[in-house]
Design an enzyme around this catalytic site. Sequence first.
Site, PDB file in Angstrom:
ATOM      1  N   TRP A  51       0.838  -1.203   0.000  1.00 38.87           N
ATOM      2  CA  TRP A  51       0.000   0.000   0.000  1.00 38.87           C
ATOM      3  C   TRP A  51       0.870   1.250   0.000  1.00 38.87           C
ATOM      4  O   TRP A  51       1.723   1.432   0.878  1.00 38.87           O
ATOM      5  CB  TRP A  51      -0.892  -0.030   1.237  1.00 38.87           C
ATOM      6  CG  TRP A  51      -1.544   1.229   1.675  1.00 38.87           C
ATOM      7  CD1 TRP A  51      -1.034   2.151   2.552  1.00 38.87           C
ATOM      8  CD2 TRP A  51      -2.847   1.724   1.317  1.00 38.87           C
ATOM      9  NE1 TRP A  51      -1.929   3.176   2.745  1.00 38.87           N
ATOM     10  CE2 TRP A  51      -3.045   2.939   2.005  1.00 38.87           C
ATOM     11  CE3 TRP A  51      -3.849   1.238   0.482  1.00 38.87           C
ATOM     12  CZ2 TRP A  51      -4.225   3.678   1.881  1.00 38.87           C
ATOM     13  CZ3 TRP A  51      -5.028   1.985   0.360  1.00 38.87           C
ATOM     14  CH2 TRP A  51      -5.205   3.176   1.058  1.00 38.87           C
ATOM     15  N   ASP A  54       0.545   8.775   1.403  1.00 43.29           N
ATOM     16  CA  ASP A  54       1.067  10.130   1.253  1.00 43.29           C
ATOM     17  C   ASP A  54       2.548  10.176   0.868  1.00 43.29           C
ATOM     18  O   ASP A  54       3.382   9.581   1.552  1.00 43.29           O
ATOM     19  CB  ASP A  54       0.936  10.899   2.571  1.00 43.29           C
ATOM     20  CG  ASP A  54      -0.483  11.003   3.068  1.00 43.29           C
ATOM     21  OD1 ASP A  54      -1.388  10.456   2.421  1.00 43.29           O
ATOM     22  OD2 ASP A  54      -0.684  11.620   4.133  1.00 43.29           O
ATOM     23  N   TRP A 108       3.405   8.542  10.637  1.00 46.99           N
ATOM     24  CA  TRP A 108       2.510   9.221   9.712  1.00 46.99           C
ATOM     25  C   TRP A 108       3.286  10.302   8.958  1.00 46.99           C
ATOM     26  O   TRP A 108       4.510  10.324   8.964  1.00 46.99           O
ATOM     27  CB  TRP A 108       1.307   9.789  10.458  1.00 46.99           C
ATOM     28  CG  TRP A 108       0.428   8.715  11.044  1.00 46.99           C
ATOM     29  CD1 TRP A 108       0.473   7.378  10.789  1.00 46.99           C
ATOM     30  CD2 TRP A 108      -0.608   8.897  12.017  1.00 46.99           C
ATOM     31  NE1 TRP A 108      -0.480   6.713  11.524  1.00 46.99           N
ATOM     32  CE2 TRP A 108      -1.156   7.606  12.285  1.00 46.99           C
ATOM     33  CE3 TRP A 108      -1.135   9.991  12.676  1.00 46.99           C
ATOM     34  CZ2 TRP A 108      -2.215   7.418  13.171  1.00 46.99           C
ATOM     35  CZ3 TRP A 108      -2.189   9.806  13.575  1.00 46.99           C
ATOM     36  CH2 TRP A 108      -2.722   8.531  13.817  1.00 46.99           C
ATOM     37  N   ARG A 185      -1.344  17.079  13.006  1.00 50.76           N
ATOM     38  CA  ARG A 185      -0.581  16.176  12.152  1.00 50.76           C
ATOM     39  C   ARG A 185       0.153  16.871  11.003  1.00 50.76           C
ATOM     40  O   ARG A 185      -0.117  18.026  10.681  1.00 50.76           O
ATOM     41  CB  ARG A 185      -1.518  15.115  11.561  1.00 50.76           C
ATOM     42  CG  ARG A 185      -2.613  15.683  10.670  1.00 50.76           C
ATOM     43  CD  ARG A 185      -3.592  14.609  10.218  1.00 50.76           C
ATOM     44  NE  ARG A 185      -4.452  14.163  11.288  1.00 50.76           N
ATOM     45  CZ  ARG A 185      -5.739  13.828  11.131  1.00 50.76           C
ATOM     46  NH1 ARG A 185      -6.282  13.877   9.927  1.00 50.76           N
ATOM     47  NH2 ARG A 185      -6.450  13.433  12.144  1.00 50.76           N
ATOM     48  N   ASP A 186       1.063  16.114  10.422  1.00 54.59           N
ATOM     49  CA  ASP A 186       1.701  16.424   9.137  1.00 54.59           C
ATOM     50  C   ASP A 186       2.559  17.691   9.184  1.00 54.59           C
ATOM     51  O   ASP A 186       2.351  18.623   8.411  1.00 54.59           O
ATOM     52  CB  ASP A 186       0.644  16.574   8.027  1.00 54.59           C
ATOM     53  CG  ASP A 186      -0.380  15.455   8.018  1.00 54.59           C
ATOM     54  OD1 ASP A 186      -0.035  14.354   8.466  1.00 54.59           O
ATOM     55  OD2 ASP A 186      -1.514  15.691   7.575  1.00 54.59           O
ATOM     56  N   GLU A 236      -4.939  18.917   6.152  1.00 60.48           N
ATOM     57  CA  GLU A 236      -4.044  17.775   6.136  1.00 60.48           C
ATOM     58  C   GLU A 236      -2.865  18.082   5.221  1.00 60.48           C
ATOM     59  O   GLU A 236      -2.997  18.805   4.235  1.00 60.48           O
ATOM     60  CB  GLU A 236      -4.764  16.512   5.652  1.00 60.48           C
ATOM     61  CG  GLU A 236      -5.708  15.926   6.680  1.00 60.48           C
ATOM     62  CD  GLU A 236      -6.035  14.471   6.382  1.00 60.48           C
ATOM     63  OE1 GLU A 236      -5.652  13.614   7.176  1.00 60.48           O
ATOM     64  OE2 GLU A 236      -6.687  14.219   5.353  1.00 60.48           O
ATOM     65  N   TRP A 322      -9.840   9.788   0.057  1.00 60.79           N
ATOM     66  CA  TRP A 322     -10.319   9.057   1.235  1.00 60.79           C
ATOM     67  C   TRP A 322     -11.800   8.690   1.166  1.00 60.79           C
ATOM     68  O   TRP A 322     -12.285   7.953   2.021  1.00 60.79           O
ATOM     69  CB  TRP A 322     -10.009   9.833   2.504  1.00 60.79           C
ATOM     70  CG  TRP A 322      -8.561   9.709   2.889  1.00 60.79           C
ATOM     71  CD1 TRP A 322      -7.639  10.699   2.947  1.00 60.79           C
ATOM     72  CD2 TRP A 322      -7.876   8.501   3.242  1.00 60.79           C
ATOM     73  NE1 TRP A 322      -6.409  10.189   3.309  1.00 60.79           N
ATOM     74  CE2 TRP A 322      -6.528   8.847   3.494  1.00 60.79           C
ATOM     75  CE3 TRP A 322      -8.259   7.162   3.357  1.00 60.79           C
ATOM     76  CZ2 TRP A 322      -5.569   7.905   3.870  1.00 60.79           C
ATOM     77  CZ3 TRP A 322      -7.307   6.224   3.727  1.00 60.79           C
ATOM     78  CH2 TRP A 322      -5.983   6.597   3.984  1.00 60.79           C
TER      79      TRP A 322
END
Length: 521
Positions: A51, A54, A108, A185-186, A236, A322
Site C-alpha cells: 500500500w 502520502d 505518519w 498532524r503532518d 491535512e 479518502w
Amino acid sequence: MDRSISRRRVLQGAGAGALALLLSEAAPTHARAATPGSLRAVYHMTPPSGWLCDPQRPVTTGGAYQLYYLHSDQNNGPGGWDHATTGDGVAFTHHGTVMPLRPDFPVWSGSAVVDTADTAGFGAGTVVALATQPTDGIRRYQEQYLYYSTDGGYSFTALPDPVIVNTDGRTAVTPAEIDNAEWFRDPKIHWDAARAEWVCVIGRARYAAFYTSPNLRDWQLRRNFDYPNHDLGGVECPDLFEMTADDGTRHWVLGASMDAYAVGLPMTYAYWTGTWDGEQFLADDLTPQWLDWGWDWYAAVTWPSIAAPETRRLAIAWMNNWKYAARDVPTDASDGYNGQNSVVRELRLDRQPDGRYQILSAPVPALSGYATSTTTLPDQSVDGSVVLPWNGRAYELELDIAWDAATNVGVSVGRSADGTRHTNIGKYGSDLYVDRAPSDLAGFSLTPYHRAAAPIDATARAVHLRILVDTQSVEVFVGTGHTVLSQQVHFLETDTGISLYSDGGAALFSGLTIREFGQAI
C-alpha cells in the site's frame, strides 16, 4: 444536466451505419507491447508491493531527490516511511523502509529538511525529519517526533520523545476538543531566511498552527491561520514555502489538502498566497485557489527544483481519495500493489491580469524524454464522433479543439473496441470535465465519484489540452496549466482506443500529437 450522460445518449442514438463506421476506423495501426495481465502504471511511481499513501516532501542530497512515502504491507494498514530516489522526477529507484512501524507506533506524514548550518547539532548537512506519531497508539496524542540521518537520507535515527507535544490531547474533554486533539498532524518545515529560524506548520481540524524554532528541537507556538469558511474541511498535509513569481516579486505560499466536497469544491490541494511576518501567515485573499480539480490529487508536496530553486518548484501527489481509498483495487490482484503517485509537475508562480498570483502546472519536462515514439495525426473536423487510428495504454495526447456552435466537445480515452468503455474529457458550458463513469468496473466501482469538473469561461470556443493516460490514471492539463484534473481510472488491458466527439455542431481538432511510453519507466 449531466454532460457525460448527454454524451453517452448521443452514442446510443447513433444509427447502425454510423456505428459500423466507428468500429471500422478503430483498427489499431500501433500497439504497445505489455506483459499480459499487468495493470501496473508505466510512467507513474508505484510501490514494488503493498500500500502506497502520502508522499513526503523530497530533499536533495547527492544530486538526487530523496522521496519518502507512507507504506504498509496491508491496504490502509499501519506502516512507516519507505524511500525512493529520482534524478529527474520520472524514473524512481526504491530503497525500502527507512522509518519502520513499531508496535502501536506507526509513522505518519511529516517532512524532511537538510540542516546545512547544523542548527540541530547532528552535524552540518544532516537530513532532519519531523513526523507525526500517535504516542502509545492513542489517536488524540498525535505528536511530532524527530528523526535524523547522517548518510544523506538513506537511514534514520529517532529521538525517543516528541519535540512538539500535543497539549490539547491531554486536556480535551468535550467532543469538539477531542476532535481537534485528534487532528494534530503532518508537520511541514521551512527555513525563514529573513529571521534565521525554522517555521513549522501543522494541520488542525479547522486551522493551521504555526511554530518556530532555532534548532528543529525546541519549538514555540506562534499564531494560527484560521480560514473563515470551515466547510472547506480540515487541514491535512499542509505545505509552506517561498517562491519568486514571474515578475520578480517574492511570495509565501500556504497549501493544504482539504475536503471541500460538501460545498462543491475539490478534495485536493488548496493554497493561499501571502506573507509570513514571523508570527502569522497573512493571506492575500482568504478564498483559496486550487491546484487540481480532479478527484485524485491528495496529500501533495512541493519542493524546489535543482535547476531553478527560486522560480520553479516540483510537485507530486497521492492519486487517491479518502472517499474510497480504503478498498481493494484491480492492481492488488494483477500486480500486488495498491496506489500510485501523480506525475511530477513543474510549478511556476505567475501574476494574473486581475493582480492575483496563481500557481501554474506542467508535467516535468524530463517526462517527454522517456517517450518511445511520437505519432502526429492529421487535423480532424468532427460533427458527431471519430475513432482515431491509434491504440495504446500509456501515452500523452496533446491537441487543440476549436468550435463555433457545438455544445459539447472532447476526447474519449481508454476506449474499448466496441465503444462501451471510455473516459471522457471535454468542455460543456462552464465546465471542463473528466468523466470516468463509462470506465467503471463491477467490484471496484468509484460510484458516485465519477465526474470531476473545473470552471472554464462558458463563452470559450477553443481549448488546448495535454492528456496523460496511464494504465490506471488520467491527468488533464488545460491551457498553460492554470487548470489540472487528475483521476484514477480502472482501465482494462484492452481499453486502448481514442475517439473525438462534438455534439451540436462541428469542431476542429488540430495539432494531434501522441507521445507513447512503450516500456516501463
